[in-house]
Design a protein around this motif. Sequence first.
Motif, PDB file in Angstrom:
ATOM      1  N   LEU A   1       4.831  -8.059 -10.460  1.00 17.27           N
ATOM      2  CA  LEU A   1       4.543  -6.661 -10.268  1.00 17.27           C
ATOM      3  C   LEU A   1       5.308  -5.628 -10.770  1.00 17.27           C
ATOM      4  O   LEU A   1       4.465  -4.478 -10.894  1.00 17.27           O
ATOM      5  CB  LEU A   1       4.915  -6.535  -8.654  1.00 17.27           C
ATOM      6  N   PHE A   2       6.432  -5.926 -11.064  1.00 15.55           N
ATOM      7  CA  PHE A   2       7.119  -4.741 -12.036  1.00 15.55           C
ATOM      8  C   PHE A   2       7.063  -5.246 -13.252  1.00 15.55           C
ATOM      9  O   PHE A   2       7.794  -4.637 -14.170  1.00 15.55           O
ATOM     10  CB  PHE A   2       8.596  -4.955 -11.412  1.00 15.55           C
ATOM     11  N   HIS A   3       6.247  -5.886 -13.908  1.00 19.36           N
ATOM     12  CA  HIS A   3       6.426  -6.154 -15.595  1.00 19.36           C
ATOM     13  C   HIS A   3       5.984  -4.654 -16.068  1.00 19.36           C
ATOM     14  O   HIS A   3       5.241  -3.799 -15.620  1.00 19.36           O
ATOM     15  CB  HIS A   3       5.015  -7.038 -15.513  1.00 19.36           C
TER      16      HIS A   3
ATOM     17  N   LEU B   1      -3.347   2.520   6.854  1.00 18.34           N
ATOM     18  CA  LEU B   1      -2.670   3.241   5.873  1.00 18.34           C
ATOM     19  C   LEU B   1      -3.400   3.067   4.535  1.00 18.34           C
ATOM     20  O   LEU B   1      -2.767   2.651   3.494  1.00 18.34           O
ATOM     21  CB  LEU B   1      -1.144   2.506   5.698  1.00 18.34           C
ATOM     22  N   PRO B   2      -4.612   3.564   4.615  1.00 18.00           N
ATOM     23  CA  PRO B   2      -5.579   3.553   3.352  1.00 18.00           C
ATOM     24  C   PRO B   2      -5.048   4.331   2.068  1.00 18.00           C
ATOM     25  O   PRO B   2      -4.531   5.467   2.295  1.00 18.00           O
ATOM     26  CB  PRO B   2      -7.006   3.993   3.888  1.00 18.00           C
ATOM     27  N   GLU B   3      -5.194   3.535   0.894  1.00 21.89           N
ATOM     28  CA  GLU B   3      -4.357   4.156  -0.186  1.00 21.89           C
ATOM     29  C   GLU B   3      -3.178   4.964  -0.104  1.00 21.89           C
ATOM     30  O   GLU B   3      -3.009   6.064  -0.665  1.00 21.89           O
ATOM     31  CB  GLU B   3      -5.526   5.091  -0.980  1.00 21.89           C
ATOM     32  N   GLN B   4      -2.156   4.134   0.464  1.00 26.08           N
ATOM     33  CA  GLN B   4      -0.816   4.757   0.618  1.00 26.08           C
ATOM     34  C   GLN B   4       0.214   4.362  -0.289  1.00 26.08           C
ATOM     35  O   GLN B   4       1.094   4.866  -0.374  1.00 26.08           O
ATOM     36  CB  GLN B   4      -0.452   4.396   2.143  1.00 26.08           C
ATOM     37  N   PHE B   5      -0.011   3.149  -0.813  1.00 25.31           N
ATOM     38  CA  PHE B   5       0.966   2.476  -1.767  1.00 25.31           C
ATOM     39  C   PHE B   5       0.687   2.364  -3.122  1.00 25.31           C
ATOM     40  O   PHE B   5      -0.409   2.048  -3.578  1.00 25.31           O
ATOM     41  CB  PHE B   5       1.283   0.915  -1.164  1.00 25.31           C
ATOM     42  N   ASP B   6       1.885   2.469  -4.044  1.00 25.48           N
ATOM     43  CA  ASP B   6       1.743   2.668  -5.502  1.00 25.48           C
ATOM     44  C   ASP B   6       1.491   0.970  -5.852  1.00 25.48           C
ATOM     45  O   ASP B   6       0.860   0.824  -7.080  1.00 25.48           O
ATOM     46  CB  ASP B   6       2.986   3.136  -6.051  1.00 25.48           C
ATOM     47  N   ALA B   7       2.056   0.067  -5.134  1.00 26.01           N
ATOM     48  CA  ALA B   7       2.091  -1.152  -5.468  1.00 26.01           C
ATOM     49  C   ALA B   7       2.033  -2.170  -4.009  1.00 26.01           C
ATOM     50  O   ALA B   7       2.675  -1.670  -3.091  1.00 26.01           O
ATOM     51  CB  ALA B   7       3.223  -1.800  -6.260  1.00 26.01           C
ATOM     52  N   VAL B   8       1.330  -3.332  -4.099  1.00 25.05           N
ATOM     53  CA  VAL B   8       1.210  -4.259  -2.857  1.00 25.05           C
ATOM     54  C   VAL B   8       1.458  -5.505  -3.469  1.00 25.05           C
ATOM     55  O   VAL B   8       0.898  -5.973  -4.414  1.00 25.05           O
ATOM     56  CB  VAL B   8      -0.137  -4.095  -2.287  1.00 25.05           C
ATOM     57  N   LEU B   9       2.316  -6.368  -2.699  1.00 21.24           N
ATOM     58  CA  LEU B   9       2.778  -7.691  -2.830  1.00 21.24           C
ATOM     59  C   LEU B   9       1.807  -8.396  -1.723  1.00 21.24           C
ATOM     60  O   LEU B   9       2.415  -7.962  -0.493  1.00 21.24           O
ATOM     61  CB  LEU B   9       3.913  -7.898  -2.891  1.00 21.24           C
TER      62      LEU B   9
END
Length: 472
Positions: free
Chosen positions: A109-111, A182-190
């Motif tokens: 994810l943080f590559h 929470l649609p389109e709320q996060f920069d990244a999801v795991l």
Amino acid sequence: MHANVYLPEDFLKHVETFLPNTLKMEDFIAACQRPLRKSIRVNTLKISVEDFLHKAKSYDWHLTAIPWCSEGFWIDADESIVPLGNTAEHMAGLFYIQEASSMLPPSALFHDNEVFQTVLDMAAAPGSKTTQIAALMNNEGVLVANEFAASRVKVLHANIERCGVRNVAMSNYDARVFGGWLPEQFDAVLLDAPCSGEGTVRKDPDAMKNWSLNSTQDIAQTQKDLIESAFHALKAGGSLVYSTCALSPEENQQVALHLTNTFGDAVEISSLEHLFPSADKATTPEGFLHVFPQTYDSEGFFIAKFKKTGSSSAPSVQKRLGKFPFQPLTKKESSDVVIDLEQTMGLTLPSDSALWKRDNDIWLFPKALEPMLGEFRFSRMGIKIAEQHKKGYRWQHQVATALTSNDTASVALSEENAREWFMGRDVRPEGLTGKGEVFVSYNDFIIGLGKWVGNRVKNGLPRELVRDKNLF
């Protein structure tokens, strides 16, 4: 040897249908029957890797670097007297006992040193990946850690608290709700998805006792629902990692490709071929990582990474949140807290956090969480730092775990007193007395917050972190 590992004949026949030509079936079976190498991850929220290596050397712990995680190491240590989990360093959160393969999803994810302000961990317990993500975020921004199983939330919180994480908001839902709420709320999801656990037989010989292809296919349907929810919760331009500790393509490649088939041009596969040296040994033609137990002498795992290149229409939901029980502190109230914390404990608050109040409890919330407060109900947010009383504030344990550093003034405890502390007992530092609240430390790291009562320090360790036997 785990010669008694249960590997159903139907499962072995199934593996033969998708095992890469470069791998041999007999090597797969042999690897499944070997015990796992123990591995740990240094918690850089508490200690640098360099300083930890110095400590490990003094204990005669032999560490071998894990190639896909710069904080991860396979460890060879004598645990005949004290298990690693009962060492002072583990109980104080300096390291996390974590299987090497499970470090792969956060690393993916943080590559490329990506920086995210808002991250969602959809299936977080027991907290190995959550605490790894928090460290990669350097406790900044906000990390929403969700866990569906209520029985596992307590363990998740204990690990978050032990590791000094302050930027987490916890929730307890079926993760399929996130896409609509929470649609389109996060920069990244795991999404480390619930799975059949086919890759875990090296640590659980009975993991496959109830395996069937039908159950695998049923689980895959749930995983497809979850990955759609994850994608809806992701901002356009954001990154999504999907992972399982399963081996079957039904739970892995087919779920990953379901995402691309469902959302078309809005999703792009990010190849993991160059995630670490020799990653190509496990890379599929699509660019996913399909790790078999013999590939790196680890658990079996699957990791896929995606970029969201366009918006998606999220499911419509009706929200009934009820009254939010917190309110932000006024400027005067905040100033009073900041001044008291600095004068009594010698600490300052992080600039990316804000003070909130519920009744007489003072909480520190990540500022990046605030846009979500009116959109979703969380079970716990940030950290509780104080209880307010007429004569001031009673500071809480998480001030010690999440706001201190090695330079913070403290009372150094002897080994005997430190052991008593972790067992939940009061301690009497030799030749010392004092007034008010005080941090206590052992071997140069903070282990808790207590209160002087004459020549005795009253123990403030939360019950869930108390150990009662076989300590260092």
